[in-house]
Design a protein around this motif. Structure first.
Motif, mmCIF file in Angstrom:
data_model
loop_
_atom_site.group_PDB
_atom_site.id
_atom_site.type_symbol
_atom_site.label_atom_id
_atom_site.label_comp_id
_atom_site.label_asym_id
_atom_site.label_seq_id
_atom_site.Cartn_x
_atom_site.Cartn_y
_atom_site.Cartn_z
ATOM 1 N N ARG A 37 62.187 33.722 79.666
ATOM 2 C CA ARG A 37 60.803 33.858 80.610
ATOM 3 C C ARG A 37 61.318 32.955 81.288
ATOM 4 O O ARG A 37 60.427 33.234 82.953
ATOM 5 C CB ARG A 37 59.734 33.897 79.606
ATOM 6 N N LEU A 38 61.522 31.628 81.608
ATOM 7 C CA LEU A 38 61.226 30.665 82.242
ATOM 8 C C LEU A 38 62.359 30.987 83.316
ATOM 9 O O LEU A 38 61.835 30.132 84.966
ATOM 10 C CB LEU A 38 61.964 29.033 81.655
ATOM 11 N N ILE A 39 63.710 31.845 83.488
ATOM 12 C CA ILE A 39 64.808 31.938 84.146
ATOM 13 C C ILE A 39 63.952 32.564 85.511
ATOM 14 O O ILE A 39 64.272 33.363 86.225
ATOM 15 C CB ILE A 39 65.739 32.302 83.836
ATOM 16 N N ASP A 40 63.440 33.995 84.221
ATOM 17 C CA ASP A 40 63.446 35.112 85.191
ATOM 18 C C ASP A 40 62.049 35.483 86.340
ATOM 19 O O ASP A 40 61.661 34.049 86.676
ATOM 20 C CB ASP A 40 61.952 36.400 84.179
ATOM 21 N N ARG A 70 57.906 19.263 88.212
ATOM 22 C CA ARG A 70 57.443 17.469 88.312
ATOM 23 C C ARG A 70 59.107 16.597 87.931
ATOM 24 O O ARG A 70 58.364 15.730 88.199
ATOM 25 C CB ARG A 70 56.423 17.513 87.999
ATOM 26 N N CYS A 71 59.430 17.100 87.268
ATOM 27 C CA CYS A 71 61.121 15.903 86.640
ATOM 28 C C CYS A 71 62.208 15.732 86.720
ATOM 29 O O CYS A 71 62.544 15.751 85.820
ATOM 30 C CB CYS A 71 59.797 15.462 84.499
ATOM 31 N N ASN A 72 62.102 17.330 87.870
ATOM 32 C CA ASN A 72 63.458 17.882 87.789
ATOM 33 C C ASN A 72 64.668 17.497 86.853
ATOM 34 O O ASN A 72 65.381 17.646 86.513
ATOM 35 C CB ASN A 72 63.527 17.096 88.849
ATOM 36 N N LEU A 73 64.103 18.909 85.574
ATOM 37 C CA LEU A 73 64.451 19.145 84.594
ATOM 38 C C LEU A 73 64.752 20.774 84.362
ATOM 39 O O LEU A 73 64.564 21.473 85.404
ATOM 40 C CB LEU A 73 63.526 19.264 84.179
ATOM 41 N N GLN A 74 65.853 21.101 84.358
ATOM 42 C CA GLN A 74 66.388 22.939 84.382
ATOM 43 C C GLN A 74 65.923 22.935 82.950
ATOM 44 O O GLN A 74 65.843 22.577 81.755
ATOM 45 C CB GLN A 74 67.611 22.329 84.343
ATOM 46 N N VAL A 75 66.411 24.365 82.663
ATOM 47 C CA VAL A 75 66.041 25.387 81.544
ATOM 48 C C VAL A 75 66.463 24.679 80.376
ATOM 49 O O VAL A 75 65.998 24.878 79.782
ATOM 50 C CB VAL A 75 66.394 27.156 81.998
#
Length: 292
Positions: free
Chosen positions: A289-292, A255-260
């Motif tokens: 876990r957010l990348i996998d 929603r906020c266009n953020l990266q890991v």
């Protein structure tokens, strides 16, 4: 076979990239699935990239552009007779994803000529946030984040083994914080009132107000604060808390266009000031876990 280089811009989610697009001319007895397999791309990517509404109506001589294998999304213009559900089914994505990505609050009110971003299958960034229950997801979807306001997520612990968001709100009011609860979200450990893993949305998030969870005022203006109930210097968060945190971070990143790397902790953001959220919380594990 001719090779063309085209520059495609997909607004709002990914920056412009230069994609190499191979043109394939459909031959007799070829199918969209067979062509997709030949070039190592998904059927949904091939279909969406070429604006094909019905994959069964492929005709000999039609020129198909073959997308690069790492293409994550394409644009689609709504046509007469379309509905969000039909478009989602056509391209093999969920209608919830389409509504979320395109910030559609009323799926029944899409209009002819409206441009939609279609996520392609296999893209983790646009996966349905199934770690969130339907009630929480509905509450989150009812709130539109202020565009460009949020640039990071900061994770905290309450440092109290037993607590809840309502009590924390009262405590923060008593400390002179006019908006009460300092965080935008609180994730319960089930110790008091709320169930284990339940996500509380504070009035700060509902009203898109600045946080009060870090010392620096400018950081509170741009940082989303998430607090997990518990003292993680003593014991780790519960598995349900971690699942809820993962789902919430995935949702907020979309929603906020953020990266890991925009997901951090209080102690990393403000070293030597605090140990929050404690030695038993693993930011590395969460980011993995957010990348996998």
């Amino acid at each position: 076979m001719r090779i063309f280089f085209v520059t495609l811009f997909f607004s709002g989610i990914i920056a412009p990239f230069l994609w190499a697009s191979t043109v394939h001319v459909v031959k007799k007895n070829e199918t969209l699935g067979g062509i997709a397999q030949r070039y190592g791309v998904s059927v949904s990517a091939l279909q969406a990239y070429n604006g094909i509404s019905n994959p069964n109506l492929l005709f000999v001589g039609k020129k198909l552009k073959i997308p690069a294998g790492n293409l994550r999304e394409v644009s689609y213009v709504v046509r007469k007779g379309d509905s969000l559900g039909l478009i989602a089914k056509r391209f093999g994505v969920s209608s919830n994803d389409l509504a979320l990505i395109n910030k559609i609050s009323r799926p029944d009110l899409i209009r002819v000529g409206q441009k939609l971003t279609i996520p392609l299958s296999g893209s983790k960034r646009f996966a349905t946030p199934n770690l969130l229950d339907s009630t929480t997801l509905s509450r989150l979807n009812s709130i539109r984040p202020t565009p460009g306001k949020w640039d990071r997520i900061i994770i905290h612990h309450s440092a109290t083994p037993i607590d809840d968001a309502v009590n924390m709100h009262k405590v923060h009011l008593a400390r002179g914080m006019k908006n009460g609860l300092a965080y935008h979200f609180v994730i319960s450990n089930g110790s008091r009132k709320a169930r284990d893993g339940e996500i509380y949305l504070s009035n700060r998030w509902k009203g898109q107000l600045d946080g009060g969870h870090v010392k620096k005022h400018s950081a509170n203006q741009t940082s989303i604060g998430i607090c997990l109930i518990g003292n993680f210097e003593v014991r780790p968060p519960t598995s349900k808390q971690l699942s809820a945190l993962e789902g919430l971070c995935e949702y907020l990143m979309k929603r906020c266009n953020l990266q890991v790397n925009d997901v951090t902790t209080h102690t990393i953001f403000h070293p030597k000031h605090t140990v929050c959220p404690g030695k038993h919380f693993s930011l590395t594990g969460l980011r993995r876990r957010l990348i996998d």
